[in-house]
Motif scaffolding. Structure first.
Motif, PDB file in Angstrom:
ATOM      1  N   TRP A 183       0.828  -1.199   0.000  1.00  0.00           N
ATOM      2  CA  TRP A 183       0.000   0.000   0.000  1.00  0.00           C
ATOM      3  C   TRP A 183       0.867   1.256   0.000  1.00  0.00           C
ATOM      4  O   TRP A 183       1.908   1.314   0.645  1.00  0.00           O
ATOM      5  CB  TRP A 183      -0.909   0.011   1.223  1.00  0.00           C
ATOM      6  N   THR A 184       0.396   2.252  -0.747  1.00  0.00           N
ATOM      7  CA  THR A 184       1.073   3.540  -0.831  1.00  0.00           C
ATOM      8  C   THR A 184       0.046   4.652  -0.717  1.00  0.00           C
ATOM      9  O   THR A 184      -0.997   4.609  -1.383  1.00  0.00           O
ATOM     10  CB  THR A 184       1.826   3.689  -2.173  1.00  0.00           C
ATOM     11  N   ALA A 185       0.325   5.635   0.109  1.00  0.00           N
ATOM     12  CA  ALA A 185      -0.532   6.822   0.197  1.00  0.00           C
ATOM     13  C   ALA A 185      -0.044   7.843  -0.815  1.00  0.00           C
ATOM     14  O   ALA A 185       1.145   8.152  -0.880  1.00  0.00           O
ATOM     15  CB  ALA A 185      -0.489   7.409   1.604  1.00  0.00           C
ATOM     16  N   THR A 186      -0.947   8.351  -1.630  1.00  0.00           N
ATOM     17  CA  THR A 186      -0.564   9.336  -2.630  1.00  0.00           C
ATOM     18  C   THR A 186      -0.696  10.763  -2.122  1.00  0.00           C
ATOM     19  O   THR A 186       0.114  11.627  -2.455  1.00  0.00           O
ATOM     20  CB  THR A 186      -1.398   9.164  -3.900  1.00  0.00           C
ATOM     21  N   LYS A 187      -1.714  11.023  -1.287  1.00  0.00           N
ATOM     22  CA  LYS A 187      -1.849  12.348  -0.688  1.00  0.00           C
ATOM     23  C   LYS A 187      -2.907  12.309   0.406  1.00  0.00           C
ATOM     24  O   LYS A 187      -3.732  11.393   0.481  1.00  0.00           O
ATOM     25  CB  LYS A 187      -2.220  13.408  -1.729  1.00  0.00           C
ATOM     26  N   ALA A 188      -2.830  13.313   1.271  1.00  0.00           N
ATOM     27  CA  ALA A 188      -3.854  13.523   2.291  1.00  0.00           C
ATOM     28  C   ALA A 188      -4.122  15.014   2.366  1.00  0.00           C
ATOM     29  O   ALA A 188      -3.213  15.827   2.152  1.00  0.00           O
ATOM     30  CB  ALA A 188      -3.397  12.992   3.641  1.00  0.00           C
ATOM     31  N   ILE A 189      -5.356  15.378   2.639  1.00  0.00           N
ATOM     32  CA  ILE A 189      -5.709  16.795   2.648  1.00  0.00           C
ATOM     33  C   ILE A 189      -6.670  17.094   3.790  1.00  0.00           C
ATOM     34  O   ILE A 189      -7.532  16.268   4.121  1.00  0.00           O
ATOM     35  CB  ILE A 189      -6.323  17.231   1.296  1.00  0.00           C
ATOM     36  N   MET A 190      -6.465  18.238   4.415  1.00  0.00           N
ATOM     37  CA  MET A 190      -7.390  18.698   5.444  1.00  0.00           C
ATOM     38  C   MET A 190      -7.321  20.210   5.507  1.00  0.00           C
ATOM     39  O   MET A 190      -6.372  20.837   5.022  1.00  0.00           O
ATOM     40  CB  MET A 190      -7.050  18.098   6.807  1.00  0.00           C
ATOM     41  N   SER A 191      -8.337  20.798   6.089  1.00  0.00           N
ATOM     42  CA  SER A 191      -8.393  22.258   6.218  1.00  0.00           C
ATOM     43  C   SER A 191      -8.035  22.673   7.634  1.00  0.00           C
ATOM     44  O   SER A 191      -8.518  22.086   8.598  1.00  0.00           O
ATOM     45  CB  SER A 191      -9.788  22.777   5.856  1.00  0.00           C
ATOM     46  N   ARG A 192      -7.171  23.678   7.728  1.00  0.00           N
ATOM     47  CA  ARG A 192      -6.796  24.269   9.009  1.00  0.00           C
ATOM     48  C   ARG A 192      -6.946  25.782   8.868  1.00  0.00           C
ATOM     49  O   ARG A 192      -7.479  26.295   7.893  1.00  0.00           O
ATOM     50  CB  ARG A 192      -5.361  23.925   9.413  1.00  0.00           C
TER      51      ARG A 192
END
Length: 392
Positions: free
Chosen positions: A366-375
């Motif tokens: 498994w590989t994570a390509t991106k993660a996104i969140m708002s701050r």
């Protein structure tokens, strides 16, 4: 006793997400502190007010919690397709130590605004009105972060109506995208398994998801260690035996992940890995007094940072949560109901947070390509921080 003068260093005190810290431009630091080493560490510890056996940091800028004992050094990036290099130092409160082993996801939201306001981003890339895309090189972990900073009349917009649980007042929203957040060359699970049997002396054998994404994190089931996942800070931080058990769990998990050769090394690196426990959704009363309904969240998560339960959620741990939720069969994914997911909303002590993530499987890995969140982020104070001249 000889009088020692104080030196003045340009600095900005900023909130980013649910953390705050002292920000410096590399060029503004005393020459001896512009390079990694003891002089830099001593300077930053003195700025923050550490080490402090009273654990209050009264004689410094720190706030005596893991969320507020932080420093950031920024400089123009020489890397292609990047604007700014971002170096994060987690300052120990009661020990003479600065941990450079990981990132701060919350303060990542403040890096773009600071870089724009302090001349580290090419003015040609900043619109008069709109969104400035700031490309950040996270030097601690060697990863790219993309921050989208709102701009009004040519300046960073800090105020707005975006609300973030764990932060009292609303502010302008800053979406932050963590590219390829997995450790190393995209490998997320250092043992090759999404769930391991982890033997911890004094606790037993626990099911655990060991993941390197955002920050190395050890996930266990709340029920397996005697919790419900609805706990607030006082339930954990006021229990010395519980904190000792969590530190033992952290040390043994870290060795299993290959981060330490021996459990004795864990005490010297408090910032990584993190320990978190998960549970299926249920209603609870957040620390603000708000009722969080079970229907609002996909799961509950509580995480420890620097040996204490965090008041909300570390940004890097939120990336780990999102990445783990995206992989079927992890403890995080199972607590959220299982299946394929590209985002998850989790309950933490201060409320809720949604994080999106994408993961792919190639050749069974498994590989994570991106993660996104708002701050959100805001300048609290700027000017000169003073430290005795013998601090370096």
């Amino acid at each position: 006793m000889a009088q020692v003068p104080q030196i003045k260093i340009p600095a900005t005190y900023m909130r980013g997400g649910t953390s705050k810290g002292v920000f410096f431009r590399l060029q503004d630091l005393p020459e001896a502190a512009r390079r990694p080493g003891q002089a830099r560490d001593r300077l930053l510890m003195r700025v923050i007010g550490s080490p402090d056996p009273y654990q209050k940091q009264i004689d410094g800028m720190g706030g005596a919690t893991s969320s507020t004992s932080k420093t950031v050094i920024l400089s123009k990036s020489e890397r292609p397709n990047h604007d700014v290099d971002y170096l994060f130092g987690q300052v120990s409160i009661d020990k003479p130590f600065v941990d450079w082993s990981g990132n701060c996801g919350n303060l990542s939201a403040a890096v773009g605004p600071f870089a724009i306001s302090n001349g580290l981003v090419d003015p040609a890339r900043i619109p008069e009105n709109g969104v400035a895309v700031v490309r950040i090189w996270q030097a601690n972990i060697g990863k790219t972060i993309v921050a989208r900073v709102p701009i009004t009349n040519g300046e960073v917009q800090e105020t707005g109506d975006f609300e973030l649980d764990g932060v009292t007042f609303p502010a302008a929203e800053v979406p932050v995208e963590f590219m390829d957040p997995a450790d190393g060359e995209g490998a997320m699970f250092p043992t090759g398994q999404v769930v391991d049997d982890l033997e911890v002396p004094g606790i037993g054998t626990l099911k655990a998801t060991l993941i390197n994404a955002g920050i190395p994190t050890i996930f266990v089931n709340a029920a397996d260690i005697g919790y419900t996942g609805t706990e607030l800070q006082e339930a954990i931080n006021g229990d010395a035996q519980a904190l000792e058990r969590f530190e033992t769990l952290r040390a043994h998990g870290a060795v299993r992940m290959g981060l330490f050769g021996d459990v004795s090394e864990a005490a010297s690196r408090q910032h990584t890995p993190k320990v978190a426990f998960v549970a299926p959704p249920t209603g609870y009363l957040a620390s603000s007094g708000r009722e969080v309904a079970a229907e609002e969240v996909d799961l509950l998560v509580r995480a420890l940072s620097m040996g204490k339960l965090h008041h909300a959620m570390m940004g890097t741990a939120a990336v780990a949560i999102g990445a783990a939720a995206a992989v079927p069969g992890t403890l995080v994914n199972l607590a959220a109901g299982g299946g394929d997911r590209t985002s998850v909303c989790f309950g933490h002590p201060s409320g809720t947070l949604r994080v999106g993530a994408e993961a792919t499987q190639v050749n069974s890995e498994w590989t994570a390509t991106k993660a996104i969140m708002s701050r959100s982020a805001r300048v609290l104070m700027e000017g000169l921080v003073r430290v005795p001249a013998d601090s370096l």
